[in-house]
Structure formats: structure tokens, C-alpha cells
Design a protein around this motif. Structure first.
Motif, PDB file in Angstrom:
ATOM      1  N   ALA A 174      64.084  58.636  37.924  1.00  0.00           N
ATOM      2  CA  ALA A 174      63.651  58.967  39.285  1.00  0.00           C
ATOM      3  C   ALA A 174      64.199  60.311  39.731  1.00  0.00           C
ATOM      4  CB  ALA A 174      64.068  57.864  40.253  1.00  0.00           C
ATOM      5  N   ASP A 175      65.440  60.608  39.360  1.00  0.00           N
ATOM      6  CA  ASP A 175      66.030  61.914  39.699  1.00  0.00           C
ATOM      7  C   ASP A 175      65.232  63.051  39.060  1.00  0.00           C
ATOM      8  OD1 ASP A 175      68.025  60.913  41.308  1.00  0.00           O
ATOM      9  OD2 ASP A 175      69.594  60.978  39.765  1.00  0.00           O
ATOM     10  N   LYS A 176      64.868  62.871  37.799  1.00  0.00           N
ATOM     11  CA  LYS A 176      64.074  63.895  37.093  1.00  0.00           C
ATOM     12  C   LYS A 176      62.720  64.084  37.775  1.00  0.00           C
ATOM     13  CE  LYS A 176      66.705  64.598  33.301  1.00  0.00           C
ATOM     14  NZ  LYS A 176      67.223  65.921  32.882  1.00  0.00           N
ATOM     15  N   LEU A 177      62.086  62.956  38.136  1.00  0.00           N
ATOM     16  CA  LEU A 177      60.780  63.023  38.794  1.00  0.00           C
ATOM     17  C   LEU A 177      60.891  63.737  40.129  1.00  0.00           C
ATOM     18  CD1 LEU A 177      57.783  62.223  39.026  1.00  0.00           C
ATOM     19  CD2 LEU A 177      58.537  60.025  39.956  1.00  0.00           C
ATOM     20  N   ALA A 217      68.661  60.048  48.246  1.00  0.00           N
ATOM     21  CA  ALA A 217      69.221  59.043  49.158  1.00  0.00           C
ATOM     22  C   ALA A 217      68.534  57.696  48.957  1.00  0.00           C
ATOM     23  CB  ALA A 217      69.060  59.519  50.603  1.00  0.00           C
ATOM     24  N   GLY A 218      67.228  57.745  48.830  1.00  0.00           N
ATOM     25  CA  GLY A 218      66.481  56.502  48.603  1.00  0.00           C
ATOM     26  C   GLY A 218      66.805  55.889  47.262  1.00  0.00           C
ATOM     27  N   GLY A 275      63.481  68.009  49.838  1.00  0.00           N
ATOM     28  CA  GLY A 275      62.824  66.823  49.317  1.00  0.00           C
ATOM     29  C   GLY A 275      63.701  66.068  48.334  1.00  0.00           C
ATOM     30  N   ILE A 276      64.392  66.809  47.471  1.00  0.00           N
ATOM     31  CA  ILE A 276      65.264  66.166  46.477  1.00  0.00           C
ATOM     32  C   ILE A 276      66.334  65.326  47.166  1.00  0.00           C
ATOM     33  CG2 ILE A 276      66.984  66.598  44.684  1.00  0.00           C
ATOM     34  CD1 ILE A 276      65.327  69.081  43.882  1.00  0.00           C
ATOM     35  N   ALA A 277      66.916  65.873  48.233  1.00  0.00           N
ATOM     36  CA  ALA A 277      67.966  65.147  48.963  1.00  0.00           C
ATOM     37  C   ALA A 277      67.426  63.843  49.545  1.00  0.00           C
ATOM     38  CB  ALA A 277      68.521  66.034  50.083  1.00  0.00           C
TER      39      ALA A 277
END
Length: 817
Positions: free
Chosen positions: A761-764, A742-743, A736-738
Motif C-alpha cells: 500500500a505504501d508503494k501504491l 495515516a489510513g 496525498g502520501i501522508a
């Protein structure tokens, strides 16, 4: 005695409203149709057939017989309504509940409909002509009502059959019908021939309340009925006083806005929104019709309004009125205000009055009025003039427009968005003080006011045994306001306080159910609110059966966490304090979720951040239809950490079915949080998974606490079992993180988001996917709560996050940095 809520609903079921036909698709007709669609009713919306082809239709080779042409007027009107803002529908999907047609091809279909509402142009001849056609197809016994705001009901009914007349009355919705709560019911009375059947009026009064969410007010068949009669008088007189005193447009709007419990639009901005021509038409019609009104001359237009009409500066619809929008040299929008002396436009200025400064720390509206009226500057003088005259005029409208004073207050509050009605405001000042103010200005109220005071009664309302009573003029005694026995009004329960602290009050609602009310600024969460939640649950677990968390604020259920406290800790780098604060918040939410008694949330208006998280963790949520809910922490550079991210990961997990594209489901939830999306209704909150499918939606705000109490009782009566913390939440890990990374990268490359947005957003993504896990698997709630807290802590130390928080605290505006 007044029938119970269930008895009222049973009585209503005896006349089922499954289908409603709305005749006329203009602004009001289309919006009324949408509001019926909101409550699940099947609607037929009809309008006239065009007499000529448009150039576009001619170019396509269409004829007047083509269905697309014949329904063009209704189609265009309905599409304009769907595009309008604010939205008329709770969900765009509800548009499917409305069938479109025209009077020539589809009017005969009304014989299958339970209620026909006429909402066509305000012309007597056209309405009568349509009624004659309606009589050909209408099924006997079917309700037939008019949304007229100006034509007397008895005149509309002339020439109609006895059955038509017995089932005919006025149902005056206020615009926009979804948002303004007033529905005036105007019976056909004292006419030649049968009058409206009392059972029909009783049905409409209850149906409007229970199903349409309206404050239904019984009005007499007098010019402009109740709300517009009093409201237009107040507006025109305010403009006249402003002109006499030399006040500016901005000053008057400041004086007549939230400081006195009225909408932000004030007087002049409201005129621009409604359209000056609308106000002028009503005022002119009242002047013509009110030959016996002692204040008839007040409806003659002030010179300011006359000149605006001559210039055709009607407000928003013409691009300028009392205000005008322009662009400055930098292309920024600039608001200009009309100079009432020169009739030139100038940049809008901020307003300051010494009297208003003295009320800044008086949150209680009722306590504010005495200070405002005592002001020795222009503000105080303005209030004394307008309030005294408004009170005086209202006293003379009884019994002309209404036999009871409470109906006048209910109509003006629900129709114009006032927090307090005229008599309620007078009570807040003190009836004798208000009378002294009136007489000092050479004004006198109606004689019944003196008789009331002579009888020993010194207020228009009083509360006895938790029930609000009004002063009944004929009997010179106090009576309970009919229809409110099944309401729970916290303000009336001051003798039922179980416990309180600086930010909360706990009430005993009876039947073993408590209610916790917040009363901090915007009902934000601080230490006192968290203490209130924990203490309330402990008290409920010991001696009661359930807990409702709800309040009667007009602003917010809760706007979330107290950012000022967080900002102070972050500036001083007190990260241990922040960690403890977040841990306590999480523990409180989990306490609400896993208590031994049912906890029911009753959100309304704004339920943001922590206000949303509390409802995510409640056993049941009973939400007002106008609930704007969302996890908005990203807007201040943070992520939801009161269990919000955890809970949304859990709700995504619960949605997964064998074969489902799980990442798509999670992505939708992720985007709602990452974009700080707020629902535009309780229905949309369901679609966004902030409310469960089983959550109840209540249309009448006055019934919210009572319905929440009922939900708590049902949970308790049906063997409520304390739930256990979850260990089965499926998360996506690195997969999911990947996907999200990407988005996020694509959004950054397209310059849609900033570098700091990327970091947030990365943290979320990391938290909602369960962290650095090599494959999708199940985790516990506590595992996700720990991830939340760690991410929140790290972001609270970021300079750009602090800048965002500071911007919101200082100016109330989100910063994109």
C-alpha cells in the motif's frame, strides 16, 4: 434479406417500451423487474395485499389499511431480491427505477404502461382471475405476456378479448434473468379466436435480443417449451445412468461440468442450487402431459430422486440435498457428498478418470469430445450412454417443439449455460460416428437424420462465406440462421486471417477494421500477446482504418499477466528481465493509446490486471454488461505497472474541478486498487472509473464484436486524430502520501492488514501521488510509468510476494501473508 441492425432498431422504435409493469414480485417477478431497470426502463412492480397482520405490525398498532401493510408483500420480496447474491441490478442506484405497489390500489396504473408481464404463481385459476382484472385497465394495443413455464399459452388466453389475444404470448425468462441469456417467446397459435399478431412476435424477438441482451428463441406451445423439455430430460437421464453405473455424485459432476463445456455445477450441484422440488415438479408435469412422447417413461423419477423427495432433502433451500455443508472440528467449512447407495453423507472426494487425464491438454472443446467418447473406462461408457440418448431424444423433438434444429441448440445453451448445443456436440463428434455410437447402444434417431445423410449432407451446421448455416429438414438444404447476419462470430472468419502467432490471431472484419483475438490460457498476457498487439497496430496503421481487441472466450477477456513467467524470473533474481518485461508491457499499452488509428477494446467476463489496463488505454471501450473489471495486482503482492496506476492517477486528475476535495476523489480510486476491488458489472466499472462515461455497454454478448467494430468505424469516419502523450496529470505529492499513510497505519493497528500489505500500500500511495513531491503539481505520463516500474521491481523481489504468486499458481487461491 435480413434487416440491418439499424433497420431493426428503427422498427423497434415504432413500438416504444418506456414503462413495464410486472405483476408478481416473487423470485422471478422481482428479478425481471430489476433487469428492465438495468436497461433504463421505468418499472411498476405489483403483488397481492396481505389478508392478515404480522405480530410485528400488530405490535405497532397498524391496520390492514395502512400503505406499509398493504405493500408489505411486494416490499419484502423486493428487498430480498436486492440483498440477494449475485446481484440482480447492475448498480444499486437503479432500484430507484422501480415503483412498488399492490393489485388493489395500483393495478389501474397499468393503463400508462407499454408492456405488462405476468409472473404470479403457476395456477391457472389465479392467473385467469388476474387477467380478467387486467382487461379492465389495460390500454388496447399494450403488450401482455406471461412468464409461465408450465401452463399452455392457449389455455391461459381462453375467455380473453380479441385485442388481448392478439397482443398476448409467453415470454419465458430463465432464472436469474440478469445472467441467464435465454428468453423463450411462445406465440398463441392454432387456438379458437385470434392468435398472437406476428408483428408482436417479431418485435419481442428483436427487443429481447437488442435491448435485454437475450438469446430469443421462438418456441412452440408445447409442455415445458424447448429448454426445460430437453434440459430436464438430460438431467433426469443422467441421474438414472449414474445410478445404473454406480457412479458417485462427485464423479458425475466432474464428468458433466467444464470438461464438456457446461457449468461448474455439473448435474447434482445444479439440482441443489435450483431445488430438487423444482426439477421434480417439472418432470412430473411432463410425464402427465406427454402422452405421445416416445420417451415419456424417462420422466418418471429415478429412485434416488424419489428418496430425496421423501426425505425433503431438496438442496440449498433445505440445507442438504446431493451435497451438504458442515463444520469440522476446527470450525472449517466441509462439503459432504451423498452416497447414492447408503444415503449417508461422506466427505467430498476429488475425482480422477483416465479418460479425463487424456484431455487435459486439449483446450479446444470440439476436439475434446471424440477423445472423451473413445474412453475405455467408466467415464467413456458414461459419455457414450448419455450423449447417444440425448442426441436421439433431440431428433424426435423436431418438429414437435421446434421446426428448426438450431433453435433447440440455442435454447439449451442459453438456458442451461452449455457452450455447445446437442446438435453442435454431435457435429463435433461427427454425425456418422454419433449414429454408429447410437446404433451400438440399440438406439435409433428420427428418420430425418438418415435422410439427411443420404442426401449428401454430413453435418447439422456449416459455414459458408463467413455465415453459419443450419440444415433445414423440410427442404434438405442449408439455410442461414435468421437474425445472425448482423453478428460477427470470429470462429466463422477462418478465411479472413491477416496474421497470427502462437497466442493471437488477427482477423479482417471488413470495412477497414481488424480484430485481434487472444487464445492463451485465460487469455493472459505473455510475449506472444504483446507481439500480437504491436504487430496488429502496425498492420492497421499501414493498410486499415481501425483495430478492435476482442475475443469469444467464455472465461475471460484477459485474466492479466502471465504470472508463471514473472515467478520464474523472480525466483532466479533475473531483475533485468523483469524490468525489460514491464517496460515492454508499458510500451505496448502506450502504443495502443497513441497509435494513428483508433483502438477499441471489447471486454467481457473477466478483465483483470493487464486485461483492465489494455482497456484503460484504448480510444474507446465497448463492454459486455457482464464485465468484471479491476486492477488486482495487490492480491499477488504487486501494484499495477502496465500503466494502470498511472492511468488511474490521470483519471483522478481529470475529475478534479475547482473547489473539489481532490484527496477524497483520489482516495476512492486508491482504495479500489489497494483492495483489488473488481466491478460486478460494466456499469459499476464506469462508477469505479475503469470505464469512461462515454464507454458503450452491450447487453447481448453475441453482438459485442459487431458493436465494437461499429465504434471503431465511427471514430475513423469522424476524423480520428492521433492523441499526444500527456504532461498535465495533477498529482498530490507528500500531501496525498501522508493521508494514505495515516489510513494504512490505522488499518495495520486494527489488524485488518498485514505488514506486507502495508509495504504494498505504501508503494501504491507513493506512485499514485507522484512520488516525493513537496506540493501538488502536474507531471508527465512517462514520469508516472517510471515510478510504477520501480515499485513493481522492488516488490517482485520480496519473499512474501513470491509466496502469494506461488499460491495463486498452484492452487488458484490468493494468499494473505
Amino acid at each position: 434479406m435480413e434487416a440491418t441492425l439499424e433497420q431493426q432498431k428503427t422498427a423497434i422504435k415504432n413500438r416504444s417500451i418506456r414503462r413495464v409493469a410486472v405483476l408478481g414480485s416473487g423470485i422471478m417477478g422481482s428479478r425481471i423487474a430489476c433487469h428492465f431497470a438495468n436497461i433504463g426502463v421505468e418499472v411498476l412492480l405489483l403483488d397481492i395485499v396481505p389478508k392478515e397482520l404480522t405480530p410485528a405490525e400488530q405490535a405497532k398498532g397498524l391496520s390492514l389499511e395502512k400503505p406499509a401493510v398493504r405493500n408489505r408483500i411486494v416490499n419484502e420480496a423486493f428487498q430480498n431480491t436486492l440483498k440477494g447474491s449475485p446481484a440482480s441490478l447492475y448498480s444499486p442506484k437503479f432500484a430507484d427505477r422501480i415503483k412498488l405497489g399492490n393489485f388493489d390500489d395500483n393495478l389501474q396504473e397499468i393503463n400508462k404502461y407499454d408492456w405488462v408481464i405476468e409472473a404470479i404463481v403457476e395456477r391457472l385459476d389465479i392467473k385467469r382471475s388476474l387477467y380478467e382484472r387486467v382487461e379492465q385497465f389495460r390500454k388496447p394495443g399494450t403488450l401482455i405476456t406471461s412468464n409461465t413455464s408450465g401452463i399452455p399459452i392457449h389455455i391461459l388466453s381462453e375467455g380473453r378479448s380479441d385485442d388481448f389475444r392478439r397482443h398476448f404470448c409467453g415470454t419465458h425468462f430463465f432464472n436469474p434473468p440478469r445472467y441467464l441469456r435465454l428468453l423463450e417467446i411462445i406465440p398463441l397459435a392454432d387456438a379458437t379466436g385470434p392468435n398472437t399478431d406476428p408483428a408482436v412476435i417479431d418485435f419481442l424477438m428483436k427487443y429481447g435480443d437488442l435491448y435485454l441482451g437475450k438469446t430469443t428463441v421462438l418456441a412452440k406451445d408445447t409442455p415445458a417449451f424447448i429448454a426445460n423439455r430437453l434440459g430436464i430430460y438430460a438431467m433426469v437421464q443422467t441421474i438414472r445412468v449414474a445410478e445404473e453405473m454406480g457412479l458417485t455424485v462427485e464423479e458425475v459432476d466432474k464428468l458433466t461440468g467444464p470438461v464438456v463445456g457446461r457449468p461448474k455445477s455439473g448435474t447434482f450441484r445444479l439440482s441443489d442450487v435450483v431445488g430438487l422440488d423444482t426439477t421434480v415438479n417439472v418432470s412430473n408435469n411432463l410425464y402427465q402431459a406427454l402422452t405421445h412422447d416416445e420417451s415419456r417413461d424417462a420422466f418418471q423419477l429415478p429412485s434416488v430422486m424419489q428418496k430425496l423427495m421423501e426425505n425433503k432433502w431438496l438442496g440449498d433451500k433445505t440445507g442438504q440435498g446431493f451435497y451438504k455443508k458442515t463444520k469440522d472440528e476446527k470450525g472449517q467449512t466441509q462439503i459432504l457428498a451423498l452416497d447414492l447407495k447408503t444415503f449417508d453423507y461422506k466427505p467430498s472426494e476429488k475425482v480422477k478418470f483416465a479418460t479425463l487425464e487424456t484431455t487435459k491438454n486439449i483446450d479446444n472443446l470440439k476436439k475434446r469430445f471424440s477423445v472423451l467418447l473413445a474412453g475405455q473406462d467408466k467415464a467413456g461408457e458414461f459419455y457414450r450412454k448419455t450423449f447417444a440418448d440425448g442426441f436421439r431424444y433431440a431428433t424426435y423433438r423436431i418438429p414437435e417443439v421446434s421446426d428448426e434444429l438450431y433453435r433447440i441448440d440455442e435454447a439449451i445453451k442459453a438456458g442451461f449455460g452449455w457452450q455447445l448445443g446437442l446438435f453442435e456436440t454431435w457435429d463435433a463428434i461427427g454425425v456418422r460416428k454419433g449414429l454408429e455410437m447410437m446404433e451400438a447402444g440399440n438406439l435409433k434417431p428420427a428418420q430425418w437424420v438418415y435422410e439427411m445423410l443420404d442426401s449428401g449432407a454430413d453435418s447439422f451446421y456449416k459455414v459458408e462465406n463467413g455465415v453459419r448455416n443450419y440444415y433445414d429438414i423440410p427442404s434438405k438444404s442449408y439455410k442461414a440462421i435468421p437474425g445472425t447476419e448482423s453478428f460477427i462470430i470470429l470462429e466463422n472468419l477462418k478465411n479472413n486471417v491477416v496474421w497470427k502467432n502462437a497466442g493471437t490471431t488477427l482477423y479482417d472484419l471488413g470495412d477497414g477494421i481488424l480484430n485481434l483475438e487472444f487464445h492463451t490460457k485465460m487469455n493472459t498476457f505473455g510475449a506472444e500477446v504483446l507481439e500480437g498487439i504491436n504487430r496488429s497496430i502496425a498492420i492497421a496503421e499501414k493498410d486499415f482504418r481501425g483495430l478492435v481487441i476482442g475475443n469469444e472466450s467464455t472465461e475471460a477477456f484477459s485474466a492479466g499477466a502471465n504470472l508463471a513467467m514473472l515467478f520464474m524470473f523472480a525466483i532466479e533474481q533475473e531483475f533485468d528481465e523483469i524490468n525489460m518485461m514491464i517496460a515492454q508491457f508499458q510500451q505496448t499499452m502506450m502504443r495502443a493509446r497513441y497509435s494513428s488509428i483508433p483502438v477499441v477494446g471489447a471486454p467481457h467476463s473477466l478483465a483483470l490486471g493487464g486485461g483492465c489496463e489494455l482497456n484503460l488505454h484504448a480510444d474507446q471501450t465497448v463492454a459486455h454488461a457482464e464485465t468484471y473489471m479491476g486492477l488486482v495486482e495487490v492480491g499477488v503482492g504487486l501494484i499495477p505497472a502496465g500503466g494502470g496506476t498511472k492511468e488511474m492517477a490521470a483519471r483522478a486528475s481529470d475529475l478534479y474541478q475547482t473547489g473539489d476535495p481532490e484527496l477524497n476523489i483520489l482516495q476512492s480510486i486508491f482504495m479500489n486498487i489497494a483492495t483489488a476491488k473488481v466491478s460486478t458489472s460494466a456499469q459499476e466499472a464506469k462508477e469505479m472509473n475503469y470505464l469512461r462515461p462515454t464507454s458503450q455497454i452491450v447487453l447481448n454478448r453475441s453482438r459485442l464484436i459487431a458493436e465494437a467494430k461499429q465504434a471503431a468505424m465511427e471514430l475513423a469516419d469522424n476524423g480520428y486524430t492521433q492523441p499526444k502523450p500527456r504532461n498535465d496529470i495533477k498529482v498530490q505529492g507528500r500531501t496525498g502520501i501522508a493521508l494514505f499513510k495515516a489510513g494504512i497505519t490505522a488499518m495495520r493497528m486494527g489488524r485488518y492488514i498485514s505488514d506486507h500489505d502495508v509495504k504494498i500500500a505504501d508503494k501504491l500511495a507513493y506512485v499514485i501521488c507522484g512520488g516525493d513531491l513537496s506540493y501538488p503539481q502536474t507531471v508527465t505520463e512517462q514520469y508516472l510509468l517510471d515510478l510504477e516500474r520501480e515499485a513493481f521491481l522492488s516488490l517482485s523481489g520480496e519473499k512474501k510476494t513470491l509466496e502469494r504468486i506461488q499460491s495463486l499458481l498452484q492452487g488458484g487461491k490468493p494468499l494473505r501473508n
